[in-house]
Design a protein around this motif. Structure first.
Motif, mmCIF file in Angstrom:
data_model
loop_
_atom_site.group_PDB
_atom_site.id
_atom_site.type_symbol
_atom_site.label_atom_id
_atom_site.label_comp_id
_atom_site.label_asym_id
_atom_site.label_seq_id
_atom_site.Cartn_x
_atom_site.Cartn_y
_atom_site.Cartn_z
ATOM 1 N N PHE A 27 -56.703 88.395 -58.810
ATOM 2 C CA PHE A 27 -55.963 86.670 -58.912
ATOM 3 C C PHE A 27 -57.026 86.440 -59.145
ATOM 4 O O PHE A 27 -58.672 85.810 -59.000
ATOM 5 C CB PHE A 27 -55.989 87.150 -57.334
ATOM 6 N N PRO A 28 -56.616 84.226 -59.601
ATOM 7 C CA PRO A 28 -57.547 83.604 -59.915
ATOM 8 C C PRO A 28 -57.902 82.963 -58.233
ATOM 9 O O PRO A 28 -57.534 83.515 -57.122
ATOM 10 C CB PRO A 28 -56.666 82.618 -59.913
ATOM 11 N N PHE A 29 -58.980 82.322 -57.773
ATOM 12 C CA PHE A 29 -60.028 82.362 -56.361
ATOM 13 C C PHE A 29 -58.822 81.326 -56.473
ATOM 14 O O PHE A 29 -58.741 82.097 -54.563
ATOM 15 C CB PHE A 29 -60.774 81.381 -56.962
ATOM 16 N N GLU A 30 -57.792 81.171 -56.005
ATOM 17 C CA GLU A 30 -57.362 79.702 -55.306
ATOM 18 C C GLU A 30 -56.409 80.275 -54.441
ATOM 19 O O GLU A 30 -56.117 79.996 -54.122
ATOM 20 C CB GLU A 30 -56.354 78.896 -56.234
ATOM 21 N N GLN A 31 -55.687 81.802 -55.402
ATOM 22 C CA GLN A 31 -55.035 82.634 -54.589
ATOM 23 C C GLN A 31 -55.734 83.741 -53.880
ATOM 24 O O GLN A 31 -55.568 85.025 -53.585
ATOM 25 C CB GLN A 31 -54.141 83.178 -55.530
ATOM 26 N N THR A 32 -56.535 83.709 -53.165
ATOM 27 C CA THR A 32 -57.038 84.702 -52.198
ATOM 28 C C THR A 32 -56.365 85.195 -51.012
ATOM 29 O O THR A 32 -56.186 86.528 -51.108
ATOM 30 C CB THR A 32 -58.373 83.815 -51.700
ATOM 31 N N ASN A 33 -55.406 84.354 -50.820
ATOM 32 C CA ASN A 33 -54.686 84.690 -49.739
ATOM 33 C C ASN A 33 -53.420 85.565 -49.835
ATOM 34 O O ASN A 33 -53.305 87.002 -49.490
ATOM 35 C CB ASN A 33 -54.021 83.420 -49.021
ATOM 36 N N GLU A 34 -53.229 85.089 -51.271
ATOM 37 C CA GLU A 34 -52.142 85.758 -52.175
ATOM 38 C C GLU A 34 -52.932 87.623 -52.200
ATOM 39 O O GLU A 34 -52.230 88.606 -52.290
ATOM 40 C CB GLU A 34 -51.336 85.624 -52.988
ATOM 41 N N ALA A 35 -53.614 87.504 -52.486
ATOM 42 C CA ALA A 35 -54.477 88.584 -53.244
ATOM 43 C C ALA A 35 -54.598 89.531 -51.749
ATOM 44 O O ALA A 35 -54.475 90.775 -51.627
ATOM 45 C CB ALA A 35 -56.205 89.061 -53.711
ATOM 46 N N MET A 41 -69.761 74.094 -51.238
ATOM 47 C CA MET A 41 -68.809 74.139 -52.027
ATOM 48 C C MET A 41 -67.806 74.573 -51.499
ATOM 49 O O MET A 41 -67.517 74.397 -50.412
ATOM 50 C CB MET A 41 -69.722 75.913 -52.836
ATOM 51 N N LYS A 42 -66.545 75.312 -52.322
ATOM 52 C CA LYS A 42 -64.923 75.916 -51.650
ATOM 53 C C LYS A 42 -65.460 77.674 -51.800
ATOM 54 O O LYS A 42 -66.321 77.831 -51.569
ATOM 55 C CB LYS A 42 -64.006 75.715 -53.277
ATOM 56 N N ALA A 43 -64.902 77.317 -50.114
ATOM 57 C CA ALA A 43 -64.473 78.631 -49.725
ATOM 58 C C ALA A 43 -63.352 78.685 -49.280
ATOM 59 O O ALA A 43 -63.030 78.296 -49.065
ATOM 60 C CB ALA A 43 -66.270 78.821 -48.846
ATOM 61 N N PHE A 44 -62.688 80.686 -48.678
ATOM 62 C CA PHE A 44 -62.178 80.337 -47.681
ATOM 63 C C PHE A 44 -61.947 80.765 -46.768
ATOM 64 O O PHE A 44 -63.787 81.893 -46.254
ATOM 65 C CB PHE A 44 -61.245 81.635 -48.568
ATOM 66 N N THR A 85 -61.285 75.288 -48.099
ATOM 67 C CA THR A 85 -61.820 73.899 -47.499
ATOM 68 C C THR A 85 -63.586 73.786 -48.485
ATOM 69 O O THR A 85 -63.226 74.615 -49.257
ATOM 70 C CB THR A 85 -62.161 74.181 -46.474
ATOM 71 N N GLU A 86 -63.832 73.076 -47.871
ATOM 72 C CA GLU A 86 -65.524 72.266 -48.777
ATOM 73 C C GLU A 86 -66.760 72.960 -47.312
ATOM 74 O O GLU A 86 -65.792 72.395 -46.264
ATOM 75 C CB GLU A 86 -65.002 71.247 -48.765
ATOM 76 N N VAL A 87 -67.119 73.796 -47.919
ATOM 77 C CA VAL A 87 -68.059 74.250 -46.178
ATOM 78 C C VAL A 87 -69.927 73.985 -47.379
ATOM 79 O O VAL A 87 -69.696 73.494 -48.652
ATOM 80 C CB VAL A 87 -68.210 75.413 -45.915
#
Length: 334
Positions: A308-316, A1-4, A18-20
């Motif tokens: 925020f969209p998932f891909e922008q978690t760092n921006e959030a 799965m995708k994760a931060f 990344t994928e974990v």
């Protein structure tokens, strides 16, 4: 799965997308497909290692504490939930990982999502809701007619705590910036202090409770001074107390460090005959279920600043770190 993921403690590195491996589900857990995740300053502090003395996570770890989603699998001993249930949680310490597509959550840390809110709204509630509940209901035992000072009224905890305190019948004073005064009043605050132009210590007197969330030592000192005798200050930012260290079962040397860094605050509180305590909020599904009732009754409404969209978690996370959020910040995972 995708994760931060937090690869290592760092004040400058961003979370790695990344994928974990998919989570394993123990007999007392459920597997939740995450639809939305709340973003908190705590997530930033975990990333930087600010809590590693108390919560020594072994990196790499998936970050994130708040979530709402749908159960897709249950453990063999789970009794109160089923596949397909829409749930939310502030997941337990050492079980974090809501910045991901799936997470395994202990049954006792989980509650059914309020039916009158969407997934994003639900994901904004658990950490701030439980912090407010454990502060005002469990520790302060706030009663009708008492006076409470809630710092940072436009923030995530502040905006929730104001609504809960008014429901409990208290007189609520708070601080905010000039532009947010009327908005904070709309949440129920009785007295709003513009912290940029006014000194709360010169205005407030004989308060029963202070919900403290400021890191400035002078603010802590002045907050203790506005309490009436036997009043209580509940700090969300520290310094942590020896009682906290004992409760967590921390090593003797950590207990000593905690005793030293909280000594001045404890001495000042003792001199003024008031109480000082530190709250490190705990996951609690039963308390969250009580909060669900208040949400469904329309007594408390979730406040979201940005999604925020998932891909922008760092921006959030970066946005949360600015301290300018009005209410909560949420990421939409699905």
């Amino acid at each position: 799965m995708k994760a931060f993921v937090v690869n290592k403690y760092s004040k400058t590195d961003k979370l790695k997308f990344t994928e974990v491996k998919d989570p394993r589900v123990k007999e007392n857990e459920v597997l939740v497909q995450i639809h939305a995740a709340g973003v908190n300053l705590l997530d930033s502090m975990i990333k930087t290692g600010a809590f590693k003395l108390f919560l020594p996570y072994k990196t790499p770890i998936v970050n994130g504490h708040d979530m709402a989603g749908t159960i897709v699998k249950i453990g063999s001993s789970v009794q109160n939930f089923k596949v397909g249930d829409e749930v939310y949680s502030r997941v337990g310490d050492y079980r974090i990982g809501t910045f991901a597509e799936y997470i395994a959550v202990k049954e006792n840390d989980l509650a059914l999502k309020p039916q009158n809110v969407n997934m994003e709204q639900a994901a904004s509630i658990p950490l701030v809701g439980l912090t407010s509940w454990q502060s005002l209901v469990e520790i302060a035992k706030l009663k009708k007619g008492q006076k409470i000072f809630i710092q940072a009224g436009s923030g995530g905890v502040g905006s929730f705590a104001i609504q809960l305190a008014k429901h409990l019948g208290a007189f609520v004073a708070t601080t905010t910036s000039t532009k947010n005064i009327e908005w904070v009043k709309s949440l129920g605050a009785d007295l709003v202090i513009d912290y940029k132009n006014e000194d709360f210590a010169a205005i407030l007197k004989d308060y029963d409770v202070v919900l403290h969330s400021n890191r400035d030592a002078k603010v802590l000192e002045n907050s203790l001074k506005i309490l009436k005798q036997n009043g209580i200050l509940i700090s969300l930012t520290g310094p942590p107390t020896p009682e906290f260290a004992k409760k967590l079962g921390l090593p003797w040397y950590v207990k000593l460090i905690v005793a030293l860094i909280s000594r001045s605050a404890r001495i000042l509180a003792e001199k003024r005959k008031v109480n000082f305590t530190f709250l490190f909020m705990e996951a609690n599904g039963k308390q969250l279920a009580e909060i669900t009732k208040l949400i469904e009754a329309g007594i408390i409404r979730p406040i979201i600043d940005k999604t925020f969209p998932f891909e922008q978690t760092n921006e959030a996370l970066t946005y949360v770190e600015t301290g300018r959020a009005k209410g909560k910040v949420v990421i939409n995972v699905k």
